[in-house]
Design a protein around this motif. Structure first.
Motif, PDB file in Angstrom:
ATOM      1  N   THR A  63       0.852  -1.178   0.000  1.00 28.54           N
ATOM      2  CA  THR A  63       0.000   0.000   0.000  1.00 28.54           C
ATOM      3  C   THR A  63       0.891   1.234   0.000  1.00 28.54           C
ATOM      4  OG1 THR A  63      -1.719   1.231   1.205  1.00 28.54           O
ATOM      5  CG2 THR A  63      -0.126   0.000   2.522  1.00 28.54           C
ATOM      6  N   ILE A  64       0.374   2.341  -0.489  1.00 29.59           N
ATOM      7  CA  ILE A  64       1.131   3.586  -0.420  1.00 29.59           C
ATOM      8  C   ILE A  64       0.896   4.293   0.914  1.00 29.59           C
ATOM      9  CG2 ILE A  64       1.096   3.900  -2.926  1.00 29.59           C
ATOM     10  CD1 ILE A  64      -1.097   6.041  -2.477  1.00 29.59           C
ATOM     11  N   ILE A  65      -0.028   3.769   1.723  1.00 31.65           N
ATOM     12  CA  ILE A  65      -0.353   4.392   3.007  1.00 31.65           C
ATOM     13  C   ILE A  65       0.631   3.893   4.055  1.00 31.65           C
ATOM     14  CG2 ILE A  65      -2.196   4.925   4.642  1.00 31.65           C
ATOM     15  CD1 ILE A  65      -2.819   5.731   1.760  1.00 31.65           C
ATOM     16  N   LYS A  66       1.795   4.514   4.095  1.00 36.02           N
ATOM     17  CA  LYS A  66       2.852   4.107   5.017  1.00 36.02           C
ATOM     18  C   LYS A  66       3.467   5.336   5.673  1.00 36.02           C
ATOM     19  CE  LYS A  66       4.337   0.123   2.158  1.00 36.02           C
ATOM     20  NZ  LYS A  66       4.194  -1.019   3.060  1.00 36.02           N
ATOM     21  N   CYS A  67       3.974   5.140   6.894  1.00 34.55           N
ATOM     22  CA  CYS A  67       4.656   6.214   7.607  1.00 34.55           C
ATOM     23  C   CYS A  67       5.988   5.728   8.172  1.00 34.55           C
ATOM     24  CB  CYS A  67       3.773   6.752   8.730  1.00 34.55           C
ATOM     25  SG  CYS A  67       2.389   7.725   8.114  1.00 34.55           S
ATOM     26  N   ASN A  68       6.642   4.830   7.456  1.00 35.42           N
ATOM     27  CA  ASN A  68       7.940   4.324   7.904  1.00 35.42           C
ATOM     28  C   ASN A  68       9.082   5.121   7.270  1.00 35.42           C
ATOM     29  OD1 ASN A  68       7.369   3.364   5.353  1.00 35.42           O
ATOM     30  ND2 ASN A  68       8.145   1.289   5.713  1.00 35.42           N
ATOM     31  N   HIS A  69       8.932   6.447   7.279  1.00 36.82           N
ATOM     32  CA  HIS A  69       9.919   7.340   6.695  1.00 36.82           C
ATOM     33  C   HIS A  69       9.864   8.679   7.435  1.00 36.82           C
ATOM     34  CE1 HIS A  69       6.577   9.493   4.740  1.00 36.82           C
ATOM     35  NE2 HIS A  69       6.082   8.296   4.459  1.00 36.82           N
ATOM     36  N   PRO A  70      10.947   9.448   7.414  1.00 40.10           N
ATOM     37  CA  PRO A  70      10.938  10.764   8.068  1.00 40.10           C
ATOM     38  C   PRO A  70       9.889  11.677   7.427  1.00 40.10           C
ATOM     39  CG  PRO A  70      13.174  10.064   7.556  1.00 40.10           C
ATOM     40  CD  PRO A  70      12.249   9.109   6.847  1.00 40.10           C
ATOM     41  N   PRO A  71       9.310  12.629   8.200  1.00 44.07           N
ATOM     42  CA  PRO A  71       9.663  12.989   9.584  1.00 44.07           C
ATOM     43  C   PRO A  71       8.934  12.182  10.645  1.00 44.07           C
ATOM     44  CG  PRO A  71       7.999  14.496   8.788  1.00 44.07           C
ATOM     45  CD  PRO A  71       8.303  13.559   7.639  1.00 44.07           C
ATOM     46  N   TYR A  72       8.149  11.165  10.241  1.00 45.76           N
ATOM     47  CA  TYR A  72       7.445  10.368  11.239  1.00 45.76           C
ATOM     48  C   TYR A  72       8.438   9.716  12.191  1.00 45.76           C
ATOM     49  CZ  TYR A  72       3.442  11.075   8.239  1.00 45.76           C
ATOM     50  OH  TYR A  72       2.439  11.657   7.507  1.00 45.76           O
ATOM     51  N   GLY A  73       8.052   9.627  13.460  1.00 46.77           N
ATOM     52  CA  GLY A  73       8.871   8.972  14.461  1.00 46.77           C
ATOM     53  C   GLY A  73      10.035   9.771  14.989  1.00 46.77           C
ATOM     54  N   GLN A  74      10.133  11.034  14.652  1.00 46.98           N
ATOM     55  CA  GLN A  74      11.322  11.786  15.037  1.00 46.98           C
ATOM     56  C   GLN A  74      11.446  11.998  16.546  1.00 46.98           C
ATOM     57  OE1 GLN A  74      10.762  15.352  12.724  1.00 46.98           O
ATOM     58  NE2 GLN A  74       9.842  16.466  14.428  1.00 46.98           N
ATOM     59  N   ASP A  75      10.360  11.823  17.288  1.00 43.15           N
ATOM     60  CA  ASP A  75      10.393  11.969  18.748  1.00 43.15           C
ATOM     61  C   ASP A  75      10.187  10.639  19.469  1.00 43.15           C
ATOM     62  OD1 ASP A  75      10.654  14.805  18.580  1.00 43.15           O
ATOM     63  OD2 ASP A  75       8.521  14.912  18.111  1.00 43.15           O
ATOM     64  N   PHE A  76      10.481   9.522  18.799  1.00 45.53           N
ATOM     65  CA  PHE A  76      10.164   8.211  19.369  1.00 45.53           C
ATOM     66  C   PHE A  76      11.243   7.201  18.996  1.00 45.53           C
ATOM     67  CE2 PHE A  76       7.549   4.178  19.049  1.00 45.53           C
ATOM     68  CZ  PHE A  76       7.365   4.026  20.410  1.00 45.53           C
ATOM     69  N   MET A  77      11.713   6.457  19.990  1.00 43.72           N
ATOM     70  CA  MET A  77      12.660   5.366  19.769  1.00 43.72           C
ATOM     71  C   MET A  77      13.883   5.804  18.966  1.00 43.72           C
ATOM     72  SD  MET A  77      10.097   2.128  19.100  1.00 43.72           S
ATOM     73  CE  MET A  77      11.445   0.956  19.133  1.00 43.72           C
ATOM     74  N   GLY A  78      14.508   6.883  19.411  1.00 41.71           N
ATOM     75  CA  GLY A  78      15.722   7.337  18.763  1.00 41.71           C
ATOM     76  C   GLY A  78      15.512   8.030  17.441  1.00 41.71           C
ATOM     77  N   GLY A  79      14.288   8.431  17.159  1.00 42.32           N
ATOM     78  CA  GLY A  79      14.002   9.147  15.926  1.00 42.32           C
ATOM     79  C   GLY A  79      13.871   8.283  14.694  1.00 42.32           C
ATOM     80  N   ILE A  80      13.790   6.976  14.887  1.00 48.59           N
ATOM     81  CA  ILE A  80      13.651   6.062  13.753  1.00 48.59           C
ATOM     82  C   ILE A  80      12.173   5.819  13.484  1.00 48.59           C
ATOM     83  CG2 ILE A  80      14.154   3.749  12.883  1.00 48.59           C
ATOM     84  CD1 ILE A  80      16.592   3.727  14.739  1.00 48.59           C
ATOM     85  N   PRO A  81      11.691   6.057  12.259  1.00 49.50           N
ATOM     86  CA  PRO A  81      10.272   5.814  11.960  1.00 49.50           C
ATOM     87  C   PRO A  81       9.901   4.352  12.181  1.00 49.50           C
ATOM     88  CG  PRO A  81      11.298   7.109  10.228  1.00 49.50           C
ATOM     89  CD  PRO A  81      12.410   6.624  11.111  1.00 49.50           C
ATOM     90  N   THR A  82       8.808   4.128  12.883  1.00 49.48           N
ATOM     91  CA  THR A  82       8.347   2.768  13.172  1.00 49.48           C
ATOM     92  C   THR A  82       7.155   2.361  12.322  1.00 49.48           C
ATOM     93  OG1 THR A  82       6.848   3.570  14.881  1.00 49.48           O
ATOM     94  CG2 THR A  82       9.076   2.975  15.582  1.00 49.48           C
ATOM     95  N   GLY A  83       6.573   3.330  11.615  1.00 49.46           N
ATOM     96  CA  GLY A  83       5.330   3.068  10.902  1.00 49.46           C
ATOM     97  C   GLY A  83       4.139   3.680  11.600  1.00 49.46           C
ATOM     98  N   ARG A  84       4.348   4.218  12.819  1.00 45.00           N
ATOM     99  CA  ARG A  84       3.280   4.952  13.488  1.00 45.00           C
ATOM    100  C   ARG A  84       2.979   6.232  12.717  1.00 45.00           C
ATOM    101  NH1 ARG A  84       5.664   1.977  17.287  1.00 45.00           N
ATOM    102  NH2 ARG A  84       4.443   1.295  19.104  1.00 45.00           N
ATOM    103  N   PHE A  85       1.709   6.571  12.617  1.00 43.21           N
ATOM    104  CA  PHE A  85       1.299   7.784  11.921  1.00 43.21           C
ATOM    105  C   PHE A  85       1.417   8.945  12.910  1.00 43.21           C
ATOM    106  CE2 PHE A  85      -0.144   4.385   9.406  1.00 43.21           C
ATOM    107  CZ  PHE A  85      -0.426   4.844   8.122  1.00 43.21           C
TER     108      PHE A  85
END
Length: 314
Positions: A63-85
């Motif tokens: 799917t194109i509906i993904k959030c496993n890329h910056p800037p998502y996750g920048q304040d979580f788990m070391g700033g690595i995107p987890t896929g959380r929106f």
């Protein structure tokens, strides 16, 4: 829809915990709303629905509906995107921590799940899913019916780990969260012509309600007893909808919000009815619309403007 939750959403988290406490008690607490009654056991959190509580299931599907890329996750788990929106944690993470279960709720489709992850809870949610089956199909994401199939797989995995009796205990003492409806209203109804050819807003919210009610009853049939269902947020105030439907000054799109309010009123009544209909169940409606709309209308009450703009951005 893609929301961004930051630390400024702690007041919303407390609102959720207050509603959560209602699941366990017939009396309204007057103090310490985050403290559960001493005779209550919460074994796990299980979540179903859309991007608001998807911690990364969409990473593992086409799917194109993904959030496993910056800037998502920048304040979580070391700033690595987890896929959380989100730029940080999502509501189920806050709640798992408040209930002293674990620090965050992982995605069911995460290949690195441990046995303890399964026993303490996962999320089956998929960003852009909805109560309307067409919503998930258009976005090529995991539908609610597919999420139930994953839940059935989950039950069998837990049985293999701890046996049938302990599995039944875990299922009965889990808190189940269901969050959907935003994408139905914004993307399927207002975003495409498919449903508007056959439904007006009252009849479309009836379609959503029927699907939501059926899902809750199926969940109950699989062992769920404590179920918290989020209402739709003020979807017309999301930046993308303000741009599309808010006119030259980008006001909240009133027709989107009116659809959310109508659906929420129907959903609340239906959940009250289901609690009476389903033996030994606590099915609770969580009003997300009111606190979020208050944040939007009265931002000074909730912190600095830069933080709030970040909280509300796509």
């Amino acid at each position: 829809m893609q929301y961004s939750f930051s630390s400024t959403s702690c007041s919303l988290c407390l609102c959720l915990v207050f509603h959560l406490l209602i699941i366990f008690s017939t009396t309204t607490p007057t103090v310490a709303v985050v403290k559960l009654p001493p005779n209550v056991t919460v074994t796990a959190i299980l979540a179903f629905g859309d991007s608001i509580i998807d911690p990364g299931n969409n990473n593992n599907i086409k799917t194109i509906i993904k959030c496993n890329h910056p800037p998502y996750g920048q304040d979580f788990m070391g700033g690595i995107p987890t896929g959380r929106f989100s730029n940080g944690r999502i509501p189920t993470d806050f709640l798992a921590q408040e209930l002293s279960i674990k620090d965050y709720v992982p995605a069911y489709l995460d290949a690195n799940l441990s046995p303890d992850d399964l026993l303490t809870g996962v999320s089956f949610a998929s960003g852009a899913a909805g109560f309307d089956p067409l919503t998930s199909k258009v976005a090529s994401v995991i539908s609610l019916s597919q999420q139930l199939e994953h839940f059935k797989e989950y039950i069998e995995k837990v049985k293999q780990l701890v046996g049938v009796e302990k599995t039944n205990f875990i299922l009965a003492n889990t808190v189940y969260f269901v969050v959907a409806g935003s994408d139905d209203i914004a993307n399927t109804y207002f975003g495409t012509p498919f449903r508007r050819f056959h439904y007006d807003i009252p009849s479309y919210t009836d379609l959503m309600l029927h699907s939501a009610s059926s899902f809750i009853q199926e969940l109950y049939g699989l062992g769920a007893r404590r179920i918290a269902v989020f209402g739709a947020p003020p979807i017309g105030c999301v930046p993308s909808q303000r741009t599309l439907g808010g006119g030259i000054v980008r006001e909240c799109a009133a027709n989107y919000n009116e659809a959310a309010i109508l659906f929420n009123s129907k959903l609340s009544r239906e959940l009250d009815s289901l609690t009476q209909k389903l033996p030994n169940s606590r099915v609770v409606y969580i009003d997300i619309y009111t606190p979020l709309f208050d944040i939007i209308q009265n931002p000074a009450k909730y912190g600095t403007l830069p933080n709030l703009f970040y909280f509300l951005r796509l």
